[in-house]
Write a protein that holds these residues in place. Sequence first.
Motif, PDB file in Angstrom:
ATOM      1  N   ASN A 206     -55.584  -6.075 -55.664  1.00 15.56           N
ATOM      2  CA  ASN A 206     -57.038  -5.882 -55.785  1.00 15.56           C
ATOM      3  C   ASN A 206     -57.491  -4.596 -55.113  1.00 15.56           C
ATOM      4  O   ASN A 206     -56.874  -4.137 -54.154  1.00 15.56           O
ATOM      5  N   ALA A 207     -58.589  -4.043 -55.614  1.00 13.26           N
ATOM      6  CA  ALA A 207     -59.236  -2.927 -54.929  1.00 13.26           C
ATOM      7  C   ALA A 207     -59.835  -3.462 -53.634  1.00 13.26           C
ATOM      8  O   ALA A 207     -60.312  -4.592 -53.582  1.00 13.26           O
ATOM      9  N   ILE A 208     -59.750  -2.642 -52.580  1.00 15.82           N
ATOM     10  CA  ILE A 208     -60.274  -3.065 -51.279  1.00 15.82           C
ATOM     11  C   ILE A 208     -61.491  -2.202 -50.944  1.00 15.82           C
ATOM     12  O   ILE A 208     -61.463  -0.995 -51.138  1.00 15.82           O
ATOM     13  N   SER A 209     -62.526  -2.837 -50.482  1.00 13.63           N
ATOM     14  CA  SER A 209     -63.688  -2.060 -50.060  1.00 13.63           C
ATOM     15  C   SER A 209     -64.018  -2.291 -48.595  1.00 13.63           C
ATOM     16  O   SER A 209     -64.687  -1.484 -47.975  1.00 13.63           O
ATOM     17  N   GLY A 210     -63.476  -3.386 -48.034  1.00 14.92           N
ATOM     18  CA  GLY A 210     -63.850  -3.730 -46.655  1.00 14.92           C
ATOM     19  C   GLY A 210     -63.118  -2.903 -45.620  1.00 14.92           C
ATOM     20  O   GLY A 210     -61.886  -2.911 -45.548  1.00 14.92           O
ATOM     21  N   GLU A 211     -63.864  -2.124 -44.809  1.00 11.85           N
ATOM     22  CA  GLU A 211     -63.250  -1.286 -43.777  1.00 11.85           C
ATOM     23  C   GLU A 211     -63.424  -1.951 -42.417  1.00 11.85           C
ATOM     24  O   GLU A 211     -64.479  -2.500 -42.117  1.00 11.85           O
ATOM     25  N   VAL A 212     -62.364  -1.932 -41.619  1.00 11.20           N
ATOM     26  CA  VAL A 212     -62.463  -2.500 -40.271  1.00 11.20           C
ATOM     27  C   VAL A 212     -61.973  -1.466 -39.263  1.00 11.20           C
ATOM     28  O   VAL A 212     -61.041  -0.713 -39.536  1.00 11.20           O
ATOM     29  N   THR A 213     -62.615  -1.432 -38.114  1.00 13.75           N
ATOM     30  CA  THR A 213     -62.179  -0.551 -37.029  1.00 13.75           C
ATOM     31  C   THR A 213     -61.362  -1.390 -36.060  1.00 13.75           C
ATOM     32  O   THR A 213     -61.817  -2.431 -35.591  1.00 13.75           O
ATOM     33  N   LEU A 214     -60.138  -0.924 -35.813  1.00 17.90           N
ATOM     34  CA  LEU A 214     -59.232  -1.706 -34.971  1.00 17.90           C
ATOM     35  C   LEU A 214     -59.039  -1.000 -33.636  1.00 17.90           C
ATOM     36  O   LEU A 214     -59.230   0.222 -33.534  1.00 17.90           O
ATOM     37  N   PRO A 215     -58.646  -1.743 -32.613  1.00 18.44           N
ATOM     38  CA  PRO A 215     -58.390  -1.102 -31.306  1.00 18.44           C
ATOM     39  C   PRO A 215     -57.110  -0.267 -31.366  1.00 18.44           C
ATOM     40  O   PRO A 215     -56.357  -0.342 -32.339  1.00 18.44           O
ATOM     41  N   ASP A 216     -56.876   0.515 -30.323  1.00 22.90           N
ATOM     42  CA  ASP A 216     -55.654   1.343 -30.303  1.00 22.90           C
ATOM     43  C   ASP A 216     -54.545   0.668 -29.507  1.00 22.90           C
ATOM     44  O   ASP A 216     -53.672   1.333 -28.953  1.00 22.90           O
ATOM     45  N   THR A 217     -54.586  -0.662 -29.461  1.00 21.45           N
ATOM     46  CA  THR A 217     -53.523  -1.412 -28.779  1.00 21.45           C
ATOM     47  C   THR A 217     -52.751  -2.230 -29.806  1.00 21.45           C
ATOM     48  O   THR A 217     -53.257  -2.527 -30.895  1.00 21.45           O
ATOM     49  N   GLY A 218     -51.527  -2.594 -29.454  1.00 20.69           N
ATOM     50  CA  GLY A 218     -50.718  -3.377 -30.368  1.00 20.69           C
ATOM     51  C   GLY A 218     -49.472  -3.911 -29.679  1.00 20.69           C
ATOM     52  O   GLY A 218     -49.318  -3.808 -28.462  1.00 20.69           O
ATOM     53  N   THR A 219     -48.561  -4.470 -30.499  1.00 21.86           N
ATOM     54  CA  THR A 219     -47.354  -5.113 -29.988  1.00 21.86           C
ATOM     55  C   THR A 219     -46.138  -4.555 -30.732  1.00 21.86           C
ATOM     56  O   THR A 219     -46.181  -4.401 -31.956  1.00 21.86           O
ATOM     57  N   VAL A 220     -45.076  -4.276 -29.984  1.00 24.45           N
ATOM     58  CA  VAL A 220     -43.831  -3.793 -30.596  1.00 24.45           C
ATOM     59  C   VAL A 220     -43.190  -4.965 -31.352  1.00 24.45           C
ATOM     60  O   VAL A 220     -42.936  -6.016 -30.753  1.00 24.45           O
ATOM     61  N   THR A 221     -42.934  -4.804 -32.653  1.00 25.46           N
ATOM     62  CA  THR A 221     -42.257  -5.872 -33.405  1.00 25.46           C
ATOM     63  C   THR A 221     -40.758  -5.590 -33.507  1.00 25.46           C
ATOM     64  O   THR A 221     -39.943  -6.468 -33.257  1.00 25.46           O
ATOM     65  N   THR A 222     -40.396  -4.371 -33.885  1.00 27.04           N
ATOM     66  CA  THR A 222     -38.978  -3.972 -33.875  1.00 27.04           C
ATOM     67  C   THR A 222     -38.924  -2.524 -33.418  1.00 27.04           C
ATOM     68  O   THR A 222     -39.939  -1.820 -33.461  1.00 27.04           O
ATOM     69  N   PHE A 223     -37.737  -2.077 -33.003  1.00 29.93           N
ATOM     70  CA  PHE A 223     -37.634  -0.679 -32.554  1.00 29.93           C
ATOM     71  C   PHE A 223     -36.200  -0.185 -32.721  1.00 29.93           C
ATOM     72  O   PHE A 223     -35.274  -0.977 -32.922  1.00 29.93           O
ATOM     73  N   ALA A 224     -36.054   1.135 -32.656  1.00 27.37           N
ATOM     74  CA  ALA A 224     -34.730   1.769 -32.738  1.00 27.37           C
ATOM     75  C   ALA A 224     -34.650   2.821 -31.652  1.00 27.37           C
ATOM     76  O   ALA A 224     -35.622   3.535 -31.408  1.00 27.37           O
ATOM     77  N   ILE A 225     -33.476   2.891 -30.995  1.00 27.52           N
ATOM     78  CA  ILE A 225     -33.248   3.938 -29.990  1.00 27.52           C
ATOM     79  C   ILE A 225     -32.537   5.094 -30.691  1.00 27.52           C
ATOM     80  O   ILE A 225     -31.503   4.894 -31.333  1.00 27.52           O
ATOM     81  N   ASN A 226     -33.125   6.279 -30.602  1.00 25.86           N
ATOM     82  CA  ASN A 226     -32.592   7.454 -31.300  1.00 25.86           C
ATOM     83  C   ASN A 226     -31.968   8.400 -30.293  1.00 25.86           C
ATOM     84  O   ASN A 226     -32.574   8.722 -29.277  1.00 25.86           O
ATOM     85  N   ASN A 227     -30.743   8.840 -30.608  1.00 28.39           N
ATOM     86  CA  ASN A 227     -30.028   9.711 -29.680  1.00 28.39           C
ATOM     87  C   ASN A 227     -29.980  11.164 -30.126  1.00 28.39           C
ATOM     88  O   ASN A 227     -29.323  11.984 -29.489  1.00 28.39           O
TER      89      ASN A 227
END
Length: 300
Positions: A206-227
């Motif tokens: 569907n086309a989306i029209s609803g805009e939301v402003t989100l905070p600049d915080t979050g949670t790490v779900t997965t990650f990779a260590i790069n060498n």
Amino acid sequence: MAVPSEDLVADHVLEFPGGYTRTTGPVIGRFLTELRDGRIVGVRTQEGRVLVPPLEYDPGTGDPVTGEWVEVGPSGTLAAWSWVHTPLPQHPLDRPFAWALIELDGADTCLVHAVDAGDPKTLRPGTRVRPRWSAERTGSITDIACFVPEVTRIVSPVRVPYKIRAGASLSRFLEGIRAGTFLGSRCSTCDKVYVPYRSSCPECGNAISGEVTLPDTGTVTTFAINNLPDPRAPQVPFVSAYILIDGADVPMIALLGDVPAHEVRQGMRVRAVWVPEEERTAGMGNIKWFAPTGEQDVEL
Ligand SMILES: [Zn+2]
């Protein structure tokens, strides 16, 4: 038998100072004559194999060879080699080189010769080589001074400047990033919230029209260590992570900073580190990386 005492031992040298002359026979003679003329030839056996260097008899069957001469090479492939780190005075090269078994194109046997490769790391089974002929040829195996690797690769500088024109959705999202906020969009059908902002729902189309402003915080779900170093990364090793912004349903990828790589974990709470407002552009470079907030980890 008794070992002779030392005073009964004498040193001898068998040497022909002017050289020991021997005849070549028709087969080796033909091979050396062709070398003098800058060609490498082999002889065909009754079974159809091509022997290089040629022999008068097939070593496999003992039958005389056919007398059919076949020009081979001059290029060939490396079958095996032994690297000579310290050449001896009578060696063909005065710098480190390889003694190699070379299968010339069209031959069924290998020729032993020197390969001037500079660095042993450049040699592999199958490396293509071709002869470097001596300036003056006399009808000898040394008419080929040595073999050298073929040119099989070049390094070309590549630089392609290009521009990306952000579409309406990305432009809207980057406006938010310039202002230090994350703009997401909420699908009115499935209620999912997407960051970055987008104008259609990938889940239900569907086309989306609803805009939301989100905070600049979050949670790490997965990650990779790069060498490997990256110009955007704070240090090496560095961590790239999927971060689920608070209030969003889909994680976004970002760098993590201000934390040793081995301390990063799933469920870690993080906050965006923004570049100073006066330095911001309409790009993701406005976020240096995400850094831990110090809050309790979140159960995912
Ligand atoms: Zn939807």
